[in-house]
Write an enzyme that holds these catalytic residues in place. Structure first.
Site, PDB file in Angstrom:
ATOM      1  N   TYR A   1     -12.008 -17.444  72.340  1.00 53.87           N
ATOM      2  CA  TYR A   1     -13.042 -16.616  71.730  1.00 53.87           C
ATOM      3  C   TYR A   1     -14.403 -17.257  71.896  1.00 53.87           C
ATOM      4  O   TYR A   1     -14.506 -18.423  72.299  1.00 53.87           O
ATOM      5  CB  TYR A   1     -12.749 -16.383  70.241  1.00 53.87           C
TER       6      TYR A   1
ATOM      7  N   ARG B   1     -18.799 -20.831  79.059  1.00 54.97           N
ATOM      8  CA  ARG B   1     -17.763 -21.547  78.285  1.00 54.97           C
ATOM      9  C   ARG B   1     -16.513 -20.684  78.129  1.00 54.97           C
ATOM     10  O   ARG B   1     -15.386 -21.191  78.174  1.00 54.97           O
ATOM     11  CB  ARG B   1     -18.323 -21.964  76.921  1.00 54.97           C
TER      12      ARG B   1
ATOM     13  N   ARG C   1       8.405 -11.859  73.263  1.00 54.40           N
ATOM     14  CA  ARG C   1       8.053 -13.209  72.833  1.00 54.40           C
ATOM     15  C   ARG C   1       8.889 -14.297  73.500  1.00 54.40           C
ATOM     16  O   ARG C   1      10.098 -14.368  73.299  1.00 54.40           O
ATOM     17  CB  ARG C   1       8.210 -13.317  71.309  1.00 54.40           C
TER      18      ARG C   1
ATOM     19  N   HIS D   1       7.863 -18.646  74.693  1.00 50.78           N
ATOM     20  CA  HIS D   1       6.747 -19.595  74.692  1.00 50.78           C
ATOM     21  C   HIS D   1       6.045 -19.612  76.047  1.00 50.78           C
ATOM     22  O   HIS D   1       4.832 -19.543  76.131  1.00 50.78           O
ATOM     23  CB  HIS D   1       7.231 -21.010  74.323  1.00 50.78           C
TER      24      HIS D   1
ATOM     25  N   LYS E   1     -12.109 -23.499  73.536  1.00 50.27           N
ATOM     26  CA  LYS E   1     -12.396 -22.716  72.325  1.00 50.27           C
ATOM     27  C   LYS E   1     -11.258 -21.718  72.137  1.00 50.27           C
ATOM     28  O   LYS E   1     -11.380 -20.523  72.426  1.00 50.27           O
ATOM     29  CB  LYS E   1     -13.762 -22.023  72.439  1.00 50.27           C
TER      30      LYS E   1
ATOM     31  N   GLU F   1     -16.444 -34.520  65.160  1.00 44.37           N
ATOM     32  CA  GLU F   1     -17.373 -33.400  64.952  1.00 44.37           C
ATOM     33  C   GLU F   1     -17.075 -32.757  63.616  1.00 44.37           C
ATOM     34  O   GLU F   1     -16.278 -33.273  62.836  1.00 44.37           O
ATOM     35  CB  GLU F   1     -17.247 -32.390  66.110  1.00 44.37           C
TER      36      GLU F   1
ATOM     37  N   LEU G   1     -15.602 -29.802  70.862  1.00 39.47           N
ATOM     38  CA  LEU G   1     -16.090 -28.625  71.582  1.00 39.47           C
ATOM     39  C   LEU G   1     -17.486 -28.942  72.112  1.00 39.47           C
ATOM     40  O   LEU G   1     -18.317 -29.505  71.395  1.00 39.47           O
ATOM     41  CB  LEU G   1     -16.164 -27.412  70.651  1.00 39.47           C
TER      42      LEU G   1
HETATM   43  O1  PSZ Z   1     -19.816 -18.491  62.099  1.00 34.44           O
HETATM   44  C1  PSZ Z   1     -19.342 -19.627  62.157  1.00 34.44           C
HETATM   45  O2  PSZ Z   1     -18.935 -20.243  61.163  1.00 34.44           O
HETATM   46  C2  PSZ Z   1     -19.286 -20.329  63.476  1.00 34.44           C
HETATM   47  S1  PSZ Z   1     -20.074 -19.734  64.818  1.00 34.44           S
HETATM   48  C3  PSZ Z   1     -19.561 -21.016  65.803  1.00 34.44           C
HETATM   49  C4  PSZ Z   1     -18.800 -21.861  65.095  1.00 34.44           C
HETATM   50  C5  PSZ Z   1     -18.634 -21.467  63.764  1.00 34.44           C
HETATM   51  N1  PSZ Z   1     -18.243 -23.004  65.583  1.00 34.44           N
HETATM   52  C6  PSZ Z   1     -18.544 -23.545  66.850  1.00 34.44           C
HETATM   53  C7  PSZ Z   1     -18.134 -24.981  66.981  1.00 34.44           C
HETATM   54  C8  PSZ Z   1     -16.804 -25.385  66.691  1.00 34.44           C
HETATM   55  O3  PSZ Z   1     -15.900 -24.482  66.256  1.00 34.44           O
HETATM   56  C9  PSZ Z   1     -16.442 -26.734  66.828  1.00 34.44           C
HETATM   57  C10 PSZ Z   1     -15.076 -27.209  66.515  1.00 34.44           C
HETATM   58  N2  PSZ Z   1     -17.355 -27.622  67.274  1.00 34.44           N
HETATM   59  C11 PSZ Z   1     -18.624 -27.260  67.554  1.00 34.44           C
HETATM   60  C12 PSZ Z   1     -19.047 -25.947  67.387  1.00 34.44           C
HETATM   61  C13 PSZ Z   1     -20.465 -25.601  67.726  1.00 34.44           C
HETATM   62  O4  PSZ Z   1     -20.513 -24.888  68.922  1.00 34.44           O
HETATM   63  P1  PSZ Z   1     -21.690 -23.851  69.227  1.00 34.44           P
HETATM   64  O5  PSZ Z   1     -22.947 -24.616  69.094  1.00 34.44           O
HETATM   65  O6  PSZ Z   1     -21.413 -23.424  70.616  1.00 34.44           O
HETATM   66  O7  PSZ Z   1     -21.563 -22.772  68.216  1.00 34.44           O
END
Ligand code: PSZ
Length: 279
Positions: free
Chosen positions: A30, A49, A99, A101, A145, A177, A201
């Site tokens: 996503y 990405r 289903r 894996h 992601k 992070e 990420l």
């Molecule tokens: O709405 C929200 O709460 C959001 S919008 C994007 C995120 C959360 N997270 C992005 C993210 C992440 O899930 C992890 C594990 N590390 C870093 C980030 C930051 O990534 P960017 O800057 O691309 O959103």
């Protein structure tokens, strides 16, 4: 209006296949994009990405940047957000199949999405937020992601239960992070953040901040650091699509530096605001 596999539907009409692999396995990817005054911020970086996440998981990704961007803007417009601050969510699952894996060859990926109004978190950007230090229990491909977010979900919930805005995750003492954000600290005028490897990420906001830091001649070290170094930081901040450049003023109840929003964070916030056409 939601977008589901080529159709525009209301929530009540959505039909997710019971054996969609996104639903069964979290087998999908996503992106969350920021919309400022109806304009999608950093579209191309999000698209790139998305394509990379798909390739790493061998999920077919037949959409070009302009095709997907058109759907993204339709989501914005059909939801009455053409002049609003909003978020836009897009996901692609590997598709539906009986289903197992392992995944069948030639699956048809399923694209869906939504968009909704979301204000910038102005009070928190001004005053800073509290963080809670928690173990990073996520898998070892945090660079993808993917829809598998239980490690992040559990950390965020624990942080919330401790009265914190966000978790700061560590693996055996090495800070990685946030649960849904990247983390920077400032020490003696230099920025530190975990290198963009498989443990974090590669955040788009992180990348914007690295570019702004270069423009501002702030030294940057993309190096792993430990929780002790974190405890001695002068300043700290999260970066992310919705949190932007978010000051962290306390960690587990202990003040970060002076316990007030620092000068370097402020400078970066100003520079960031300029990139979104505000400031
Ligand atoms: O709405 C929200 O709460 C959001 S919008 C994007 C995120 C959360 N997270 C992005 C993210 C992440 O899930 C992890 C594990 N590390 C870093 C980030 C930051 O990534 P960017 O800057 O691309 O959103």
């Amino acid at each position: 209006m939601y977008f589901v596999d080529g159709r525009w539907v209301d929530a009540a009409e959505t039909l997710i296949h019971p054996e969609d692999r996104g639903y069964l396995f979290g087998d999908g990817i996503y992106e969350v994009c920021r919309v400022y005054q109806g304009k999608i911020y950093q579209w191309e970086a999000h698209y790139q990405r998305f394509v990379r996440s798909a390739a790493e998981l061998r999920i077919a990704f037949p959409w070009t940047s302009s095709e997907l961007q058109s759907t993204a803007y339709e989501l914005v417009e059909k939801n009455g957000l053409a002049a609003e601050d909003a978020i836009l969510y897009l996901q692609v699952t590997r598709g539906a199949a009986p289903r197992t894996h392992d995944f069948p060859e030639g699956m048809k990926p399923v694209l869906s999405g939504f968009a909704r109004k979301m204000a910038r978190p102005l009070a928190q950007l001004e005053n800073g937020v509290a963080a809670a230090l928690l173990p990073d229990i996520r898998w070892l491909r945090c660079d993808i992601k993917s829809l598998n977010l239980l490690g992040a979900v559990m950390a965020k919930q624990q942080a919330k239960e401790r009265g914190a805005f966000e978790a700061i995750l560590h693996r055996d003492g090495t800070v990685t992070e946030g649960s849904a954000s990247n983390l920077f600290v400032v020490k003696d005028g230099a920025l530190y953040t975990h290198p963009a490897n498989h443990l974090i990420l590669r955040g788009i906001t992180r990348q914007v901040v690295l570019e702004l830091a270069a423009q501002l001649s702030l030294p940057v070290r993309e190096e792993a650091f430990d929780t002790q170094f974190l405890a001695q930081a002068d300043e700290a901040f999260f970066t992310g699509t919705t949190v932007e450049v978010m000051p962290v003023v306390s960690i587990d109840g202990q003040p970060v530096g002076s316990g007030r929003v620092g000068a370097v964070v402020r400078k970066l916030q100003e520079a960031f605001a300029a990139t979104i056409g505000l400031g």
